[in-house]
Motif scaffolding. Structure first.
Motif, mmCIF file in Angstrom:
data_model
loop_
_atom_site.group_PDB
_atom_site.id
_atom_site.type_symbol
_atom_site.label_atom_id
_atom_site.label_comp_id
_atom_site.label_asym_id
_atom_site.label_seq_id
_atom_site.Cartn_x
_atom_site.Cartn_y
_atom_site.Cartn_z
ATOM 1 N N GLY A 53 37.792 39.346 41.708
ATOM 2 C CA GLY A 53 39.079 39.944 41.478
ATOM 3 C C GLY A 53 40.140 38.825 42.076
ATOM 4 O O GLY A 53 41.100 38.517 41.670
ATOM 5 N N ARG A 57 37.373 47.855 36.387
ATOM 6 C CA ARG A 57 36.835 47.144 37.884
ATOM 7 C C ARG A 57 35.361 47.872 37.877
ATOM 8 O O ARG A 57 35.176 48.991 37.787
ATOM 9 C CB ARG A 57 37.749 47.928 39.159
ATOM 10 C CG ARG A 57 36.991 47.589 40.354
ATOM 11 C CD ARG A 57 38.133 48.124 41.533
ATOM 12 N NE ARG A 57 37.425 47.904 42.835
ATOM 13 C CZ ARG A 57 38.184 47.935 43.894
ATOM 14 N NH1 ARG A 57 39.479 47.924 43.944
ATOM 15 N NH2 ARG A 57 37.664 47.581 44.981
ATOM 16 N N ASP A 102 31.905 45.998 43.628
ATOM 17 C CA ASP A 102 32.014 44.930 44.569
ATOM 18 C C ASP A 102 31.069 44.001 44.703
ATOM 19 O O ASP A 102 29.961 44.264 44.786
ATOM 20 C CB ASP A 102 32.468 45.696 45.956
ATOM 21 C CG ASP A 102 33.754 46.500 46.276
ATOM 22 O OD1 ASP A 102 34.504 46.059 44.928
ATOM 23 O OD2 ASP A 102 34.109 46.959 47.163
ATOM 24 N N PRO A 122 36.278 42.680 44.890
ATOM 25 C CA PRO A 122 36.044 43.349 43.700
ATOM 26 C C PRO A 122 35.888 42.467 42.391
ATOM 27 O O PRO A 122 35.948 41.413 42.297
ATOM 28 C CB PRO A 122 37.143 44.337 43.343
ATOM 29 C CG PRO A 122 38.457 43.660 44.165
ATOM 30 C CD PRO A 122 37.541 42.930 45.267
ATOM 31 N N TYR A 163 35.755 42.228 38.161
ATOM 32 C CA TYR A 163 36.494 42.939 37.004
ATOM 33 C C TYR A 163 35.738 42.423 35.688
ATOM 34 O O TYR A 163 35.186 41.350 35.656
ATOM 35 C CB TYR A 163 37.749 42.408 36.870
ATOM 36 C CG TYR A 163 38.719 43.005 37.960
ATOM 37 C CD1 TYR A 163 38.653 43.850 39.023
ATOM 38 C CD2 TYR A 163 39.892 42.219 38.342
ATOM 39 C CE1 TYR A 163 39.160 44.348 39.831
ATOM 40 C CE2 TYR A 163 40.822 42.588 39.273
ATOM 41 C CZ TYR A 163 40.165 43.481 40.104
ATOM 42 O OH TYR A 163 41.158 43.789 41.223
ATOM 43 N N THR A 185 42.878 47.342 39.028
ATOM 44 C CA THR A 185 42.419 46.073 38.804
ATOM 45 C C THR A 185 43.519 45.216 39.352
ATOM 46 O O THR A 185 43.578 44.026 38.965
ATOM 47 C CB THR A 185 42.095 45.832 37.259
ATOM 48 O OG1 THR A 185 43.408 46.229 36.525
ATOM 49 C CG2 THR A 185 40.779 46.859 36.861
#
Length: 313
Positions: free
Chosen positions: A86, A110, A113, A249, A251, A295
């Motif tokens: 992210g 998303r 993590d 995170p 993506y 996101t």
């Protein structure tokens, strides 16, 4: 009876292929993954297989340097979709950090993590990030998201990155160099567990250096607020106690020019395949339709917006 059996076979074959949008005009498609021993590559390989079967296309995963490389490939049209941290994706759309100008990148979902790992040998005298000064350490491959986070954490911890002899290795290279005794430690950012590190921990004892919460706060204030405090749990990688760290995170991204129907098909295949991929890639189980839309600051692709909106109707 024969006719009925033939009809069942035909229906079974049809069930294996999803009707795809007319925008799929190419013959072969690529997913920008990551290093061969990381979660990106593993996840991407299984996703490519699933989409190839369900959409009756040819899709494969490419080994890459990581997030920055993936974002550049997707933006240039060298990959249809790719994985990206992210923070790196936020830099890409802002034209900051490793990106001299904004990239036309949008988010598909998303996914999960990722956790910062700062790995040292179990018998190492290195106890904290400050001890890395003057040591041989891999801060991640060039054009990787690992390199982005490593430099930010070192700065927050008051360690001059120039004082670290940076080997600039990807995960595979870092693992091999540590086993040969050529480096004292390495940075990695990935899902739990990262296959390569789990395999390394089976061959030799390893430890993870602690990341202080105040460093996470400082990095967030300076950059994209993409990070949060986290812990790698006790027992993972043979750890005797949990290790405080930071998470960011991850993506799935695509070019802003990707047709809407293609993105909808990718998402349909991604969520349908989730339980099967999760059997081999634990991080895939964390994909959640309610969280997938978050996101920011990377905008959702219009095709993704349509897909998630249709789920609510």
């Amino acid at each position: 009876m024969v006719a009925a059996f033939a009809a069942l076979v035909l229906l079974g074959a049809m069930a294996g292929c999803t009707s795809r949008a007319s925008e799929w005009t190419g013959e072969e498609y690529t997913i920008a993954g990551g290093g061969s021993t990381g979660v990106y590559f593993d996840y991407g390989g299984h996703l490519a297989d699933e989409l190839s079967r369900s959409l009756d296309i040819r899709m494969s995963v490419d080994e890459t340097a990581g997030s920055v490389d993936n974002l550049l490939r997707v933006s240039a049209g060298d990959a249809l979709i790719g994985f990206a941290q992210g923070d790196a994706a936020a830099d890409a759309v802002a034209g900051a950090g490793a990106f001299p100008e904004p990239l036309a990148i949008e988010a598909v979902a998303r996914l999960y993590d990722e956790y910062l790992h700062v790995v040292v040998r179990g018998d190492s005298e290195i106890e904290g990030i400050a001890d890395l000064a003057g040591k041989d350490v891999s801060l991640g491959a060039e054009n990787s998201g690992v390199n982005v986070i490593a430099s930010r954490v070192l700065d927050a911890a008051g360690v001059d990155a120039a004082s670290v002899r940076n080997a600039q290795l990807d995960l595979s290279g870092s693992i091999e160099a540590m086993e040969r005794g050529e480096i004292d430690g390495f940075f990695w950012v990935g899902g739990l567990p990262t296959p390569g590190i789990a395999e390394l921990a089976e061959r030799m004892p390893v430890r993870l250096l602690p990341i202080e919460q105040e460093w996470v706060v400082e990095v967030n204030e300076q950059y994209s607020h993409a990070y949060r405090p986290a812990d790698v749990p006790e027992g993972m990688y043979g750890l005797r106690e949990s290790a405080p760290t930071m998470a960011v995170p991850n993506y799935l991204v695509t070019s802003a020019s990707t047709p809407d129907g293609v993105v909808r098909d990718v998402l349909s295949g991604l969520f349908d395949a989730r339980p099967r991929i999760a059997e081999e890639v634990p991080a895939a189980a964390l994909l959640d339709r309610r969280q997938a839309i978050f996101t920011g600051p990377v905008a959702l692709h219009p095709g993704a917006i349509e897909y998630y909106r249709d789920l609510r109707d």
